[in-house]
Design a protein around this motif. Structure first.
Motif, short mmCIF file in Angstrom:
data_model
loop_
_atom_site.label_atom_id
_atom_site.label_comp_id
_atom_site.label_asym_id
_atom_site.label_seq_id
_atom_site.Cartn_x
_atom_site.Cartn_y
_atom_site.Cartn_z
N ASN A 18 -2.31 -4.14 -4.31
CA ASN A 18 -1.84 -5.21 -3.55
C ASN A 18 -2.11 -4.96 -1.99
O ASN A 18 -1.36 -5.35 -1.12
CB ASN A 18 -0.19 -5.06 -3.63
N LYS A 19 -3.41 -4.71 -2.09
CA LYS A 19 -3.94 -4.57 -0.51
C LYS A 19 -5.22 -5.15 -0.47
O LYS A 19 -5.88 -5.31 -1.50
CB LYS A 19 -3.93 -3.22 0.10
N LYS A 20 -5.46 -6.02 0.66
CA LYS A 20 -6.99 -6.67 0.78
C LYS A 20 -7.49 -6.18 2.42
O LYS A 20 -6.88 -6.82 3.22
CB LYS A 20 -6.81 -8.08 0.61
N PHE A 21 -8.14 -5.08 2.39
CA PHE A 21 -8.41 -4.75 3.89
C PHE A 21 -9.34 -5.59 4.38
O PHE A 21 -10.25 -6.04 3.63
CB PHE A 21 -8.81 -3.42 3.76
N GLU A 75 -9.72 -3.04 -6.32
CA GLU A 75 -8.86 -4.09 -6.10
C GLU A 75 -8.28 -4.35 -4.43
O GLU A 75 -8.25 -5.39 -4.40
CB GLU A 75 -7.36 -3.41 -6.71
N ASP A 87 -4.49 -5.42 6.46
CA ASP A 87 -4.21 -6.01 5.35
C ASP A 87 -4.32 -7.31 5.11
O ASP A 87 -3.09 -7.93 6.00
CB ASP A 87 -2.97 -5.25 4.81
N ASN A 97 -3.33 -9.36 3.08
CA ASN A 97 -2.25 -10.04 2.37
C ASN A 97 -0.79 -9.93 3.30
O ASN A 97 0.17 -10.52 3.09
CB ASN A 97 -1.71 -8.94 1.11
N LEU A 131 4.38 -11.66 -2.52
CA LEU A 131 2.94 -11.52 -2.55
C LEU A 131 2.91 -11.67 -4.19
O LEU A 131 3.34 -10.73 -4.93
CB LEU A 131 2.61 -10.31 -2.13
N PHE A 159 -9.70 -7.08 -11.86
CA PHE A 159 -10.94 -6.70 -12.31
C PHE A 159 -11.63 -7.80 -13.43
O PHE A 159 -11.69 -7.30 -14.43
CB PHE A 159 -11.18 -5.38 -12.97
#
Lengths: 483, 332, 305
Positions: free
Chosen positions: B91-94, B167, B257, B259, C250, C257
């Motif tokens: 649940n992270k998008k760096f 992810e 992040d 998100n 969220l 994937f």
């Protein structure tokens, strides 16, 4: 006309042919020994250098972070290109039923097989971790152009092995049968080898039928496989975003380049075997003239491809691509680039356009230039692009921003080239370098043609007689010769 | 706090060294000789002291431990498993943002990164370029890490899945699987990747050679494999920002992040990402290539530092034949 | 005139030599002095701040800067001694070395001895450092609390922060006019909740703030709100946190994937294309292998029949 005499003639001719083809396999001259010995020395030194590279890492080569691919990958592309010779000369000429192909198919197919072996190991030599090669099987990703390469090259390798082997079956039977008569060295080994490779060939009608059927299918299937090989070889470059590689014309460009350099190498092989094994009777100046025309045609297509590859981006001069082209046209690579373009495209076209230029000596010289130039061209495709990344090269060690292969790379590559020569030499010392049965067939056809011509002449004479004697009109012509 | 102490880069040079350098230039050999002798004596003394001295360490659970400096240098938390490292932080998008108007090209980010990953000086996972796009345009500094693209060309071409996209958006290299074909290096349009051409040097092997490996730490490095900027995922797991971010004294680099729609810089200033990018007209490098980088740049408008000196770059270009994207040099 | 001028010249030269000698000597002295200075100490300053975190942990931080190349910059590895001052006596608490950002941090005990006006004093000192001159700085604060009242499921998203300080009689007294700032807790820091996120307390000691509608939360839609007094002259930095579920939810990636060119598994069209192309070729190959095998068997079969 005497049919009996005719048959004896053919028989004699075929006997002489068989003798001419098998003679090299029975001798092992001093010169050959020296030749093989020197090849082994080169291979030995190359192996030593490779072991050095294995132990110390690829850092012993001149490659660094910007030029991360160098001579090995260029050689890979070149060798795989050479391997297209077999397909072209053998398969395409077979399909188009070119009679003059008969004496040169074997050497072309052999060249395919050998250059594929040594081309295929180039990327492995270039690997940082060859010990992990099985990761390709364990974790292989179908998305990677390298995996396409592996699949495609393996397929082509199997195909070309079969393609080399199939026409050898009757010859192996011949060798096996003739061997008993002649006293040679390594008789036992040779006998076993020939018997094994002849796979019980008796020359029965059904066997001939099957062989011809198999050959036809193989001839058809090998062409798309060969095209696929060089297309995916080009994809390892074309699938990137790099200036100079990011080109849609790369697939056909590589295929044409491969065919052109490959057929030039076939000419070199032809000339060598003709001279060394005294096959002047079978490989005639006419053959050189004809294959010279093929190379000329391919060179013209190649020139056209070059135009597309360089003129289109040169007209637009997009930022990064423009820098690369500047470097090629007027920068540090300009000498190599223009020498390559004039020497391997323009000059061969000029020479080969004239019948005199397709005589053996000028043709061989031209083909040497083409082969060497094709190798340099691969280098010019691989290296300058890597030296022109999108992000500027700034504040890096001097060795990163220049590249010229060092002794390790040259030694290992030389060893691979020596390996090619060695395998060809050993092959030619074991097996006939012409497909004997195919040439026999050619002689037969030639004689048949001769017979037809004679028949026709006879008929014309008869017709002429009839014209003189109108009464004889009732007599029908002897046969309907519509062959 | 102490953990951070070791993890991060030593930013500030000791003043005695700097002073020594000044004197050397000013007063010639005699004085310089004295300084050098003095300095080296001082250094020996300091070294001895530092090695033996115990430090109080505050662990994350609030306990206080005592340890010597050497022990602290080697401290690293146990790495996550390979499977976990390939999955990423859920649940992270760096995302990283560089405010070019603040960058003065000091290369502290590079230093911090090199310290953190024990890299040799020629391997700059984050590299500071001096850019000059066109003659009429102003020169500026451009720090460039790995862009961890969302359409990563490097990852597409990897034949063995040794480099992979996680992810959380991070692209990592597994140097226990890499076969060293260097296809990824050829494919990366940003020249971000480095190859271990030779054995890692012996100092490094002694220091970190026996650590357990995880793609998240990128060390210990191995000959014949590829490495690159990894966004310090082992730090992220501890809730800390990458070394270059915390190492930047000018607060150029923001990290966060996507998100959460927030990025934070070294001083702890947290801003709303979407607003920050929008208001400052952010852009990405070579957008036209469609690689979808996860790193944004704010244009070098109203710069707070003197313009980069192009002389060095020009000189380097002449001497080493380096080519950059300067369009003005083109003739056709 | 002429001889005199020569004399003059000579005299001048003598003077010049003397001058040069003096300058030379002087420069050596200066050099020696400078040398001694560089081996001596650099000027340093300390700035201190005090934090009371949401988990009631109190820390004092000393930022050490020293003159490097003419500018004050944070310095690492400097030993800072922390003292607690009470009734004019100083007690050494602990020494801490500065980190690479120049910060030295100590954890303070909760029951610090207070003076008559309920203030405590912490002093940070650089003492007898081999590199830096002595320096010191002190902080002088009293204790305050922020209490947040909010309904985590409320749609109005209203937060009320009540600031209190400890009275002399042990009672909590509301603080009027203290500035409270409202933040949202993010992964690496706290983000101002909106443009005007600072609110002053009223006479009840209360400051109210409505959080914006759209703030990304986690997968459950929750985030933590932070209320802070920053660099307050009386209380230093005081912070409180409270969880809410006001955030936008969220969406968990259903398939992080997917089959893609950059993922481990190839897109199906690619797999199918490659399989069909090369599968077809290999099918023909196997047929050919079979034919070759038949060539071997043929004479035997014909012999049988």
């Amino acid at each position: 006309m005497n049919l009996e005499n005719e048959k004896i003639d053919i028989k004699n001719e075929i006997e002489i042919l068989r003798e001419d083809c098998l003679r090299p396999t029975r001798t092992f001259s001093r010169n050959t020994q020296i030749w093989i010995g020197s090849l082994l020395v080169i291979i030995g030194w190359g192996l030593y250098c490779y072991i050095h590279q294995l132990r110390q890492g690829l850092g012993v080569t001149a490659m660094r972070n910007y030029v991360s691919w160098g001579l090995y990958i260029s050689t890979f592309v070149f060798f795989i290109g050479i391997s297209h010779s077999g397909t072209l000369v053998s398969a395409i000429l077979r399909i188009t039923k070119q009679e003059w192909r008969r004496p040169i198919t074997r050497s072309a197919e052999l060249l395919t097989f050998v250059s594929l072996c040594f081309g295929g190991i180039q990327p492995i030599i270039d690997l940082g971790r060859p010990d992990r090669i099985f990761n390709l099987v364990l974790f292989g990703r179908l998305q990677s152009p390298l995996i396409w390469d592996i699949i495609s090259i393996c397929t082509y390798f199997c195909g070309s092995t079969v393609f080399l082997f199939l026409p050898m079956i009757p010859d192996m039977a011949l060798c096996r049968d003739k061997l008993v008569v002649c006293d040679t060295r390594y008789k036992k080994f040779k006998k076993w080898l020939y018997t094994f490779m002849a796979i019980g060939w008796k020359g029965t009608k059904s066997q001939w039928h099957r062989l011809e059927k198999t050959m036809t299918i193989m001839t058809i299937i090998i062409i798309p496989v060969a095209v696929s090989v060089h297309t995916v070889v080009s994809y390892i470059f074309a699938m990137t975003l790099r200036p100079g590689w990011d080109s849609t014309v790369f697939g056909p460009y590589f295929v044409v380049g491969a065919l052109y350099s490959g057929s030039a190498c076939v000419i070199l092989g032809m000339a060598a075997f003709r001279k060394l094994y005294h096959l002047e009777k079978y490989i005639t100046p006419r053959h050189f003239d004809l294959i010279g025309r093929v190379v000329l045609a391919l060179t013209l297509i190649y020139a056209y491809m070059n135009l597309n590859e360089y003129w289109i981006p040169a007209y637009k001069m997009a930022t990064a691509e423009g820098h690369l082209l500047n470097d090629l046209f007027s920068g540090s690579y300009s000498t190599a680039f223009w020498t390559c373009q004039f020497g391997t495209v323009l000059l061969p076209i000029l020479i080969m356009s004239f019948p005199k230029g397709r005589k053996i000596t000028p043709l061989v010289i031209t083909c040497i230039i083409i082969a060497a130039g094709a190798w340099v061209k691969r280098y010019l495709i691989v290296v300058p692009t890597l030296l022109h990344p999108f992000m500027p090269i700034q504040e890096v060690p001097g060795t990163w921003s220049t590249y010229f292969p060092n002794y390790v790379e040259f030694s290992v590559t030389a060893a691979c080239l020596a390996g090619i020569f060695l395998v060809i030499t050993l092959f030619s010392k074991l097996f006939p370098m012409m497909a004997v049965w195919e040439v026999e067939e050619g002689i037969q056809i030639e004689h048949d043609k001769q017979a037809v011509i004679e028949l026709r002449e006879q008929r014309e004479v008869a017709e002429a007689k009839q014209m003189k004697e109108p009464k004889a009109k009732l007599i029908t012509p002897i046969t309907n010769t519509n062959n | 706090m102490a953990e951070e102490n070791n993890k991060n880069e030593n930013n500030a040079g000791t003043p005695s060294e700097n002073a020594g350098r000044r004197n050397f230039l000013k007063y010639g050999a005699l004085t310089a000789g004295l300084t050098l002798v003095g300095g080296s004596l001082l250094k020996v003394f300091a070294d001895n002291k530092e090695q033996g001295e115990k430090m109080k360490v505050l662990s994350s659970d609030g306990k206080v431990y005592e340890a010597t400096c050497n022990q602290l240098q080697e401290f690293r938390p146990a790495p996550v498993s390979n499977a976990e490292a390939r999955k990423g932080i859920p649940n992270k998008k760096f995302v990283m943002v560089f405010d070019l108007s603040k960058c003065d090209g000091c290369k502290k980010c590079t230093e911090a990164c090199q310290k953190m990953h024990y890299t040799e000086s020629d391997r700059e996972w984050i590299k500071v370029f001096t850019m000059h796009d066109a003659k009429a345009e102003a020169p500026y500094y451009l720090p460039k890490p790995c862009f961890h693209c969302d359409n990563p060309t490097c990852t597409k071409v990897c034949p063995v899945n040794a480099t992979f996209k996680r992810e959380d958006g991070i692209v990592l290299v597994d140097n226990e699987r890499c076969i060293g074909c260097r296809m990824c290096m050829a494919a990366c349009p940003y020249s971000t990747r480095f190859f271990n051409w030779s054995h890692p040097n012996s100092d490094q092997t002694a220091a970190i050679g026996n650590l357990p490996y995880s793609p998240e730490q990128s060390v210990p490095r191995r000959m014949g494999t590829v490495e690159k900027c990894d966004f310090c995922p082992d730090m992220l797991r501890q809730g800390k920002m990458p070394a270059c971010v915390t190492g930047c004294p000018m607060d150029v680099i923001y990290f966060g992040d996507q998100n959460e729609d927030a990025v934070t810089n070294a001083s702890g200033v947290t801003v709303k990402l979407s607003q920050f990018l929008e208001q400052n007209a952010a852009y990405r490098q070579l957008e036209e290539l469609g690689t979808e980088p996860r790193v944004y740049y704010l244009p070098p408008k109203n710069r707070k530092y003197p313009a980069p000196d192009l002389k060095n770059i020009e000189k380097e270009k002449k001497e080493k034949k380096h080519i950059d994207m300067d369009m003005s040099s083109m003739q056709m | 005139m002429k001889p005199k001028s020569t004399l003059d010249c000579r005299y001048f030269l003598k003077r010049l030599t003397l001058l040069i000698t003096i300058i030379g000597l002087f420069s050596v002295i200066v050099a020696a002095q400078d040398q001694s200075q560089s081996q001596g100490k650099t000027e340093a300053t300390i700035t201190m701040s005090y934090f009371k975190n949401a988990d009631m942990r109190r820390t004092a931080v000393a930022l050490v800067k020293a003159k490097v190349n003419g500018k004050f910059a944070p310095v690492k590895n400097v030993k800072v001694n922390f003292y607690l001052e009470n009734d004019k006596t100083q007690k050494l608490l602990e020494f801490v070395k500065t980190d690479n950002k120049g910060h030295a941090t100590i954890l303070l005990q909760n029951d610090l001895p207070l003076d008559d006006s309920l203030y405590f004093t912490i002093i940070a000192k650089i003492e007898a450092d081999p590199l830096y001159e002595d320096a010191q700085e002190q902080i002088h604060y009293t204790d305050a609390n922020i209490i947040l009242s909010l309904n985590p499921h409320d749609t109005t998203r209203l937060v009320t922060a009540k600031v209190t300080e400890l009275g002399k009689d042990g009672k909590e007294l509301p603080v009027n006019g203290a500035e409270v700032k409202f933040y949202v807790q993010r992964l690496f820091g706290i983000m101002p909740a909106s443009e005007d996120y600072a609110v002053s307390t009223d006479e009840k000691g209360e400051a109210s703030f409505t959080f914006p509608k759209i703030i990304p939360g986690d997968t459950a839609g929750s985030y933590t709100v932070v209320a802070r007094m920053e660099d307050n002259a009386q209380f230093g930095n005081v912070e409180t946190k409270a969880p809410t579920s006001w955030g936008t939810v969220l969406a968990v990636e259903k398939d992080p994937f997917p089959r893609a060119l950059w993922e481990p598994y190839a897109p199906l069209p690619l797999v199918m294309t490659i399989s069909i192309l090369f599968g077809g070729v290999w099918f023909v190959y196997f047929y050919l292998f079979f034919q070759i095998w038949k060539i071997k068997k043929d004479p035997i079969e014909t012999a049988k029949s």
